[in-house]
Design a protein around this motif. Sequence first.
Motif, PDB file in Angstrom:
ATOM      1  N   PRO A 152       8.186  34.371  49.783  1.00  0.00           N
ATOM      2  CA  PRO A 152       8.349  33.650  48.835  1.00  0.00           C
ATOM      3  C   PRO A 152       8.352  31.689  49.862  1.00  0.00           C
ATOM      4  O   PRO A 152       8.046  30.789  48.048  1.00  0.00           O
ATOM      5  N   ALA A 153       8.364  30.889  50.886  1.00  0.00           N
ATOM      6  CA  ALA A 153       7.245  30.373  51.617  1.00  0.00           C
ATOM      7  C   ALA A 153       6.120  30.590  50.921  1.00  0.00           C
ATOM      8  O   ALA A 153       5.415  29.484  50.421  1.00  0.00           O
ATOM      9  N   LEU A 154       5.009  31.499  50.961  1.00  0.00           N
ATOM     10  CA  LEU A 154       3.801  31.252  50.642  1.00  0.00           C
ATOM     11  C   LEU A 154       3.674  31.111  49.021  1.00  0.00           C
ATOM     12  O   LEU A 154       2.800  30.165  49.094  1.00  0.00           O
ATOM     13  N   LEU A 155       4.562  31.494  48.239  1.00  0.00           N
ATOM     14  CA  LEU A 155       4.431  31.261  46.713  1.00  0.00           C
ATOM     15  C   LEU A 155       4.312  29.937  46.423  1.00  0.00           C
ATOM     16  O   LEU A 155       4.434  29.685  45.562  1.00  0.00           O
ATOM     17  N   ILE A 156       5.594  29.536  47.461  1.00  0.00           N
ATOM     18  CA  ILE A 156       5.389  28.068  46.862  1.00  0.00           C
ATOM     19  C   ILE A 156       4.819  27.215  48.077  1.00  0.00           C
ATOM     20  O   ILE A 156       4.113  25.879  47.243  1.00  0.00           O
ATOM     21  N   ALA A 157       4.111  27.548  48.784  1.00  0.00           N
ATOM     22  CA  ALA A 157       2.994  26.500  49.488  1.00  0.00           C
ATOM     23  C   ALA A 157       1.824  26.596  48.933  1.00  0.00           C
ATOM     24  O   ALA A 157       1.178  25.370  49.144  1.00  0.00           O
ATOM     25  N   ALA A 158       1.376  27.323  48.109  1.00  0.00           N
ATOM     26  CA  ALA A 158       0.355  27.677  47.626  1.00  0.00           C
ATOM     27  C   ALA A 158      -0.175  26.949  46.340  1.00  0.00           C
ATOM     28  O   ALA A 158      -0.492  26.032  46.385  1.00  0.00           O
ATOM     29  N   PRO A 159       1.219  26.675  45.383  1.00  0.00           N
ATOM     30  CA  PRO A 159       0.740  25.838  44.066  1.00  0.00           C
ATOM     31  C   PRO A 159       0.544  24.033  44.933  1.00  0.00           C
ATOM     32  O   PRO A 159       0.579  23.277  44.031  1.00  0.00           O
ATOM     33  N   MET A 160       1.917  24.101  46.154  1.00  0.00           N
ATOM     34  CA  MET A 160       2.223  23.023  46.146  1.00  0.00           C
ATOM     35  C   MET A 160       1.014  22.044  46.477  1.00  0.00           C
ATOM     36  O   MET A 160       0.346  20.965  46.522  1.00  0.00           O
ATOM     37  N   LEU A 161       0.239  22.967  47.313  1.00  0.00           N
ATOM     38  CA  LEU A 161      -0.393  23.004  48.671  1.00  0.00           C
ATOM     39  C   LEU A 161      -2.157  22.249  47.633  1.00  0.00           C
ATOM     40  O   LEU A 161      -3.229  20.797  47.222  1.00  0.00           O
ATOM     41  N   LEU A 162      -2.069  22.770  46.489  1.00  0.00           N
ATOM     42  CA  LEU A 162      -3.512  22.966  45.398  1.00  0.00           C
ATOM     43  C   LEU A 162      -3.037  21.662  43.901  1.00  0.00           C
ATOM     44  O   LEU A 162      -3.715  20.168  44.155  1.00  0.00           O
TER      45      LEU A 162
END
Length: 384
Positions: free
Chosen positions: A153-163
């Motif tokens: 879930p941390a990756l699910l948040i990080a991916a769109p946030m960085l984009l």
Amino acid sequence: MAIRHGELRQPELTLIQKIFQINWSMWLLVGLCVGVGLAMQFSAANGSWDPWASRQFSKYAVFAVAMLVLAVTDIRVVLRYAYVVYALNLMLLIFVEVKGAMGGGAMRWISIPFLGTFQPSETMKFVLVLALARYFHKLSYEDVGRVTYLITPALLIAAPMLLVLRQPDLGTAIVIAGGGAVMFILAGVRWWKFALIGGAIVASSPFIWGMLHDYQKRRILVLLNPESDPLNSGYHILQSKIAMGAGGISGRGFTKGSQSHLNFLPEKQTDFIFTMLAEEFGLLGCLVLMGLYLILMYYGFVVALRAKSQFGRLLAMGCMVTFSFYVFINIAMVMGVIPVVGLPLPLVSYGGSALMAVMLGFALIMNVYVHRDIRIGRQGDAGG
């Protein structure tokens, strides 16, 4: 007496039964908030439906019907395709990086033939909640306590946030991160883990500061003293404060705001539309709109508490908290409490992508309400 397998299963609702189960009060409240926005867009155009109010109404009419369709869609179908919807939205964010359309100095939009532009970051705010609700739904309380189960879930948040940060769009990135953090809390992640993350953020603040664009740094620096740069970074908030103060208790009257109609107030139909409302209808007008928001929030939290499935509770609560966070940031921004981050006022500001995103969130809450008595197993099946 032994109970045979399946005897306690929730009977399937027919389409007619689902229509009667729709939370029509929430649907109408959403329409009232949009109506406030249409009135202010009409005023922003100096008493004309064009170019903003007429377009916004057309989009609202389509989205209002789509809300009802999604509300009666089987919640297990919503659960089943949560990751697919997330993946498609993430692909659109990646496409923005490759071939996005510029606007306002940022690359946040996709140009779609015959339909205009679309901003994928707006819908990601609620699509992320949907994906996280599915993920945490299948976990037990013991699983949530294990760090290894929190990596995904941390990756699910990080991916769109960085984009989104690359576009750049700090306000939307904050909402995405905030909504994701709330989902962790709702799922039962222990507070001490958030303390560790908070400490890591503080420790990495110099690195985060270095990632910010120059205009973002200036907005933060002029927050406490806008007069230090009145014609550049401090201009927006100074004009916003002047307009809000000029409105007083009852306002100057509909279409009679001087700051907005003399074009001193920037982005009056989008990010600073709450300021125009304050100038024309005063404190009383602001309280009416905030009252509508509070009623919507109350409905959303009640729906979440009444849901019998973990997925439904997480989805409804996550969407409502994200909406609340969205409202708070915009109003705090135009009042000068936080830096200007370029975030529209939900349901009121002009913009099809933002309107669609928020109405998607409420459609998901309405879906949970229609299916509130259905219990869903961890594999997505209905049980007793």
